[in-house]
Every structure is written in structure tokens, then in C-alpha cells.
Design a protein around this motif. Sequence first.
Motif, short mmCIF file in Angstrom:
data_model
loop_
_atom_site.label_atom_id
_atom_site.label_comp_id
_atom_site.label_asym_id
_atom_site.label_seq_id
_atom_site.Cartn_x
_atom_site.Cartn_y
_atom_site.Cartn_z
N ALA A 145 0.82 -1.21 0.00
CA ALA A 145 0.00 0.00 0.00
C ALA A 145 0.85 1.26 0.00
O ALA A 145 0.43 2.31 -0.48
N ARG A 146 2.05 1.15 0.51
CA ARG A 146 3.04 2.23 0.46
C ARG A 146 4.38 1.59 0.15
O ARG A 146 4.93 0.87 0.97
N ILE A 147 4.90 1.82 -1.06
CA ILE A 147 6.18 1.23 -1.47
C ILE A 147 7.29 2.23 -1.17
O ILE A 147 7.32 3.33 -1.73
N GLY A 148 8.21 1.85 -0.31
CA GLY A 148 9.33 2.74 0.01
C GLY A 148 8.86 3.99 0.73
O GLY A 148 7.86 3.99 1.44
N ASN A 149 9.59 5.09 0.52
CA ASN A 149 9.24 6.35 1.16
C ASN A 149 9.49 7.50 0.20
O ASN A 149 10.19 7.36 -0.81
N GLU A 150 8.92 8.64 0.53
CA GLU A 150 8.98 9.79 -0.37
C GLU A 150 10.41 10.22 -0.67
O GLU A 150 10.77 10.45 -1.83
N ALA A 151 11.23 10.31 0.36
CA ALA A 151 12.60 10.79 0.16
C ALA A 151 13.39 9.87 -0.77
O ALA A 151 14.13 10.32 -1.65
N GLY A 152 13.22 8.56 -0.58
CA GLY A 152 13.94 7.61 -1.42
C GLY A 152 13.55 7.70 -2.89
O GLY A 152 14.40 7.67 -3.78
N TRP A 153 12.24 7.81 -3.15
CA TRP A 153 11.78 7.92 -4.54
C TRP A 153 12.22 9.24 -5.17
O TRP A 153 12.61 9.28 -6.34
N GLN A 154 12.15 10.32 -4.42
CA GLN A 154 12.58 11.61 -4.97
C GLN A 154 14.07 11.60 -5.26
O GLN A 154 14.51 12.15 -6.28
N GLN A 155 14.85 10.96 -4.41
CA GLN A 155 16.28 10.85 -4.65
C GLN A 155 16.57 10.03 -5.90
O GLN A 155 17.43 10.39 -6.71
N ARG A 156 15.83 8.93 -6.08
CA ARG A 156 16.04 8.12 -7.28
C ARG A 156 15.63 8.88 -8.54
O ARG A 156 16.32 8.81 -9.56
N ALA A 157 14.53 9.61 -8.46
CA ALA A 157 14.11 10.41 -9.62
C ALA A 157 15.18 11.43 -9.99
O ALA A 157 15.51 11.61 -11.19
N GLN A 158 15.74 12.08 -9.00
CA GLN A 158 16.78 13.08 -9.27
C GLN A 158 18.02 12.42 -9.87
O GLN A 158 18.62 12.95 -10.82
N GLN A 159 18.40 11.27 -9.33
CA GLN A 159 19.56 10.56 -9.87
C GLN A 159 19.37 10.20 -11.33
O GLN A 159 20.26 10.38 -12.17
N VAL A 160 18.17 9.68 -11.65
CA VAL A 160 17.91 9.26 -13.03
C VAL A 160 17.90 10.45 -13.97
O VAL A 160 18.40 10.37 -15.09
N ARG A 161 17.33 11.55 -13.54
CA ARG A 161 17.32 12.75 -14.39
C ARG A 161 18.74 13.27 -14.64
O ARG A 161 19.02 13.81 -15.72
N GLN A 162 19.61 13.08 -13.69
CA GLN A 162 20.99 13.59 -13.83
C GLN A 162 21.92 12.61 -14.52
O GLN A 162 22.78 13.01 -15.31
N GLU A 163 21.75 11.31 -14.24
CA GLU A 163 22.73 10.32 -14.69
C GLU A 163 22.19 9.32 -15.70
O GLU A 163 22.95 8.50 -16.23
N GLY A 164 20.88 9.36 -15.98
CA GLY A 164 20.29 8.36 -16.84
C GLY A 164 19.99 7.07 -16.10
O GLY A 164 20.13 6.99 -14.87
N LEU A 165 19.60 6.05 -16.84
CA LEU A 165 19.13 4.81 -16.22
C LEU A 165 20.23 3.75 -16.02
O LEU A 165 20.00 2.77 -15.34
N ALA A 166 21.40 3.96 -16.59
CA ALA A 166 22.44 2.93 -16.50
C ALA A 166 22.81 2.60 -15.05
O ALA A 166 22.92 1.40 -14.70
N PRO A 167 23.02 3.58 -14.15
CA PRO A 167 23.37 3.22 -12.77
C PRO A 167 22.26 2.45 -12.06
O PRO A 167 22.54 1.51 -11.29
N ILE A 168 21.01 2.83 -12.30
CA ILE A 168 19.88 2.11 -11.69
C ILE A 168 19.81 0.69 -12.24
O ILE A 168 19.58 -0.28 -11.51
N ALA A 169 20.00 0.56 -13.55
CA ALA A 169 19.93 -0.77 -14.17
C ALA A 169 21.01 -1.68 -13.62
O ALA A 169 20.78 -2.88 -13.41
N ALA A 170 22.18 -1.14 -13.35
CA ALA A 170 23.29 -1.96 -12.86
C ALA A 170 22.99 -2.57 -11.50
O ALA A 170 23.49 -3.66 -11.18
N THR A 171 22.18 -1.92 -10.71
CA THR A 171 21.86 -2.44 -9.37
C THR A 171 20.53 -3.18 -9.33
O THR A 171 20.17 -3.73 -8.28
N SER A 172 19.80 -3.21 -10.43
CA SER A 172 18.47 -3.81 -10.42
C SER A 172 18.46 -5.32 -10.18
O SER A 172 17.55 -5.81 -9.50
N PRO A 173 19.42 -6.11 -10.69
CA PRO A 173 19.34 -7.55 -10.44
C PRO A 173 19.27 -7.91 -8.96
O PRO A 173 18.56 -8.84 -8.57
#
Length: 251
Positions: A114-142
Motif C-alpha cells: 500500500a506504500r512502497i518505500g518512502n517519499e525521500a527515497g523515490w525523490q532521490q532516485r528520480a533526481q539521480q535518473v534525471r541527472q545520470e540516466g538509467l544505467a546506474p539504476i539498471a546496474a543495481t536492479s538484479p
Amino acid sequence: MSIDYRLDGPSEAPLLVLSNSLGTTFELWQPQMAALAQQYRVLRYNQRGHGATPLPEAPLTLEILGQDVIALLDKLDVERAYFCGISMGGLTGLWLNRYHPQRFHKLAVANTAARIGNEAGWQQRAQQVRQEGLAPIAATSPARWFTEDFQRDQQPLVTALTEQLARGDAAGYAACCEALAQADLRDAVPYMSAPMLVIAGEHDPVTTVADAQWLAANAPNVTLAVLPTSHISNVACPELFNQQVMQFFAV
């Protein structure tokens, strides 16, 4: 309609909507298609910012993600359907069960909360993706998606899903992160009246078994199943996943 979708299975069969997870496309459901398309008219679609589905002009919200499903049902002239979603798609299913339960016979939601994660974590990930693209997130996804054993034994499949995420739309992914940052259905769970199967992954670090148990304890009509997987249970454990979903819908 701007939603990118695909239909498979007999045209006269009951409609089943499949809603995939953040950073994936409707191809995520391929392990389910052989079984589900025998008994259902299967509607797969790409959520906003994924595949060929564009972002809305307004900021993306969980309500928009849910209303897209209702719009698809209306477009196809389907009064009631079945629904199965995983992770962000499962959260979409929870929203639908609260605000449009009359449009669904039953819903299955996997690896969600009903609540996945927290607001700060999602906002931080959004900012990271906007700045660095999806490659760093993809590398940690497995590590988030699969157990170590599955990563080792199914390396080509894991690599293919990781590379697909890396090639995705960073703006779309970030917008979904921002929607998840605001999405909180904990107060709505007691009003989710349609029958619902909640599938948890025993080793899921993102949406835990405790999250699924909380849904089962607080929603009025829930069946709980725990599979020996991590977060992307439909890929890691397709036979058991298919069995749970099809048995639940058939009763």
C-alpha cells in the motif's frame, strides 16, 4: 488513445489486464502468456513513460496510472475484467480496487504494498535518473529483482531485463518515481472490496512478506500466497505464479 497496448487470446474470452513493474515493458509478462492466453483475452499495456506510452502533460500520479486502465476498459467496451499487476502495476491494482472495484471480477497484485518505500527515497532516485540516466539504476536492479541463485542460473535472462531497463526513457522512469513518492493507499486498504490475491516473494527486499501480510490483515477479501522468489516473481517463478493466479481467478 495514447496508451501502448496489445491483445492476445480468444476474442470471446474474459478480459485479463496485466500491468507491469517500474522500468519494464509488457514483455515482462511473456512467461505467463502461453498459459493465460488459453483462457483469457489478455490485455498487456505499457504504463506512462514506458514503451511507446507517453507521459501526460500534468505531473504523473497513481490516479492517472489507474484511470488509464479504466480508459482501456472503456475503449474496449468491457464492463468487468480480471486484473494482475506486479510492483508498481500491483499498486495500480490496489488503487483500482479502492476506486473502481465494480469494474473487476477479481484482482491479483504481486510484490507490492500500500506504500512502497518512502517519499525521500523515490525523490532521490528520480533526481539521480534525471541527472545520470538509467544505467546506474539498471546496474543495481538484479539485486533488487532476483535472488543470487536466480541471477547465477539465469544470467542471460537477467542481463536482457537489465539492458532493457538501461535503454528505457529516463524521464518516464523518473516521473513514475515521483508518482510513487506520493502514492500512499494505507488508509484506503479497508475499502478495497473486490476479491484480491496478494502474492509476496519470500526473499523480496523491496516489498516484503510483512507488507503483503499487512494487506491481507487489513483488506476485507484477500487470499495471500508466498512464493520462493525475490521481487520479480512472475519471471523467477512462472509456473507457481501462473498456478496461483489461475486458481484464484477460477474459483
